[in-house]
Enzyme design. Sequence first.
Site, PDB file in Angstrom:
ATOM      1  N   TYR A  39       0.849  -1.192   0.000  1.00  0.00           N
ATOM      2  CA  TYR A  39       0.000   0.000   0.000  1.00  0.00           C
ATOM      3  C   TYR A  39       0.886   1.243   0.000  1.00  0.00           C
ATOM      4  CZ  TYR A  39      -3.732  -3.234   1.381  1.00  0.00           C
ATOM      5  OH  TYR A  39      -4.630  -4.290   1.438  1.00  0.00           O
ATOM      6  N   PHE A 184     -13.150  -5.263   1.300  1.00  0.00           N
ATOM      7  CA  PHE A 184     -14.289  -4.638   0.616  1.00  0.00           C
ATOM      8  C   PHE A 184     -15.602  -4.949   1.344  1.00  0.00           C
ATOM      9  CE2 PHE A 184     -12.759  -3.836  -4.041  1.00  0.00           C
ATOM     10  CZ  PHE A 184     -11.925  -2.844  -3.566  1.00  0.00           C
ATOM     11  N   PRO A 185     -15.667  -4.758   2.677  1.00  0.00           N
ATOM     12  CA  PRO A 185     -16.910  -5.083   3.387  1.00  0.00           C
ATOM     13  C   PRO A 185     -18.082  -4.189   2.992  1.00  0.00           C
ATOM     14  CG  PRO A 185     -15.412  -3.900   4.831  1.00  0.00           C
ATOM     15  CD  PRO A 185     -14.628  -4.237   3.596  1.00  0.00           C
ATOM     16  N   LEU A 186     -17.775  -3.055   2.350  1.00  0.00           N
ATOM     17  CA  LEU A 186     -18.836  -2.166   1.868  1.00  0.00           C
ATOM     18  C   LEU A 186     -19.116  -2.375   0.388  1.00  0.00           C
ATOM     19  CD1 LEU A 186     -17.843   1.146   3.702  1.00  0.00           C
ATOM     20  CD2 LEU A 186     -19.540  -0.552   4.374  1.00  0.00           C
TER      21      LEU A 186
END
Length: 255
Positions: A39, A184-186
Site C-alpha cells: 500500500y 471490501f466489506p462495503l
Amino acid sequence: MRLCGEDIIGRPDDEANARAVVERALELGVDFIDTADSYGPGTSERILREAGAPEDAVVATKAGLLRESGGDWIPHGDPDYIRNQVLVSRDRLGVDTIDLYQFHRPDPDTDFEASVETFAELKDDGFIDHVGLSNVTVEQLETARDIVDIATVQNQYNVAHRPDEDERVLDACEEYDIGFIPWFPLAAGDLDEVDGIDDIADAHGASRYQVALAWTLHRSDVMLPIPGTSSVDHLEANVAAGDIGLSVDEMARLG
C-alpha cells in the site's frame, strides 16, 4: 489502504489528515488495523507508525504482492522476498515483532507451501506473532494449517458478494476458530442489488453502508470487517455501525 495517494500509490495529498484518521480511530477504540507493504508501497505502514497505531492496536500487515506505478498488483511469494519484506515492514512500523503477518496472495509462479513455510519460519524466529492468509481457497487453508497455525484469513466478502467458495472458507474459519477478515466489506459502494438494504437503513436511521457493515458483524462471530477510509467523518460512521442491531428478520431479508 486508503491512507495512500490516488490509486493506492504514493503519499496522500494531506498526510496530516491521514494521521488524524488513524488517531481518531484509536480514540474511538479501534484496536485492529489492517495494512500491507504494497500500500503505497510503504506509505500506509509509515503513516500508521507516525500516528502511533502499533502502540495502541494490533497492526496486521502483509507481504507477497507487488505494486507497480502503472497500477498493477503482481503476486510475488518468493521466500527470499518475503524474508526481506518482513524486515522492511518491521522498520516502517517501528516494531520488533509484527502482530499479524499475512500472505497477501498465492503466487502461481511460487510453490504455495514454500511461501507458507517461510511465514512459519519467520514466526519461529520471532519476527512475527501470528500468521494469516489472504485470497485463499479452503484447500489452500487446509494445506497451510498443516504447516503453521493460521490466525486469520482475509478474502473478499460482503452482503453483495458471497461466492460459494468464500462461504466455504468462512465455514472453515468458524470450524477452526480462525478470524475471517472480509476485504471490501462495503462492496466498494456497490449495494444497489441488495434487497431491502435501504428500507432497513431507514428503519435504523442509518446509511446503507452502515447496514452493510452491521450485516458482516451479525453474520459470524469470527468476522473482523476492515472498512477503509481517508475521512474522519466516514471513519466515525463506520465505527457507529457496530451499534446497529439487526433483527433475525432483517438478516434473513438481506440474505
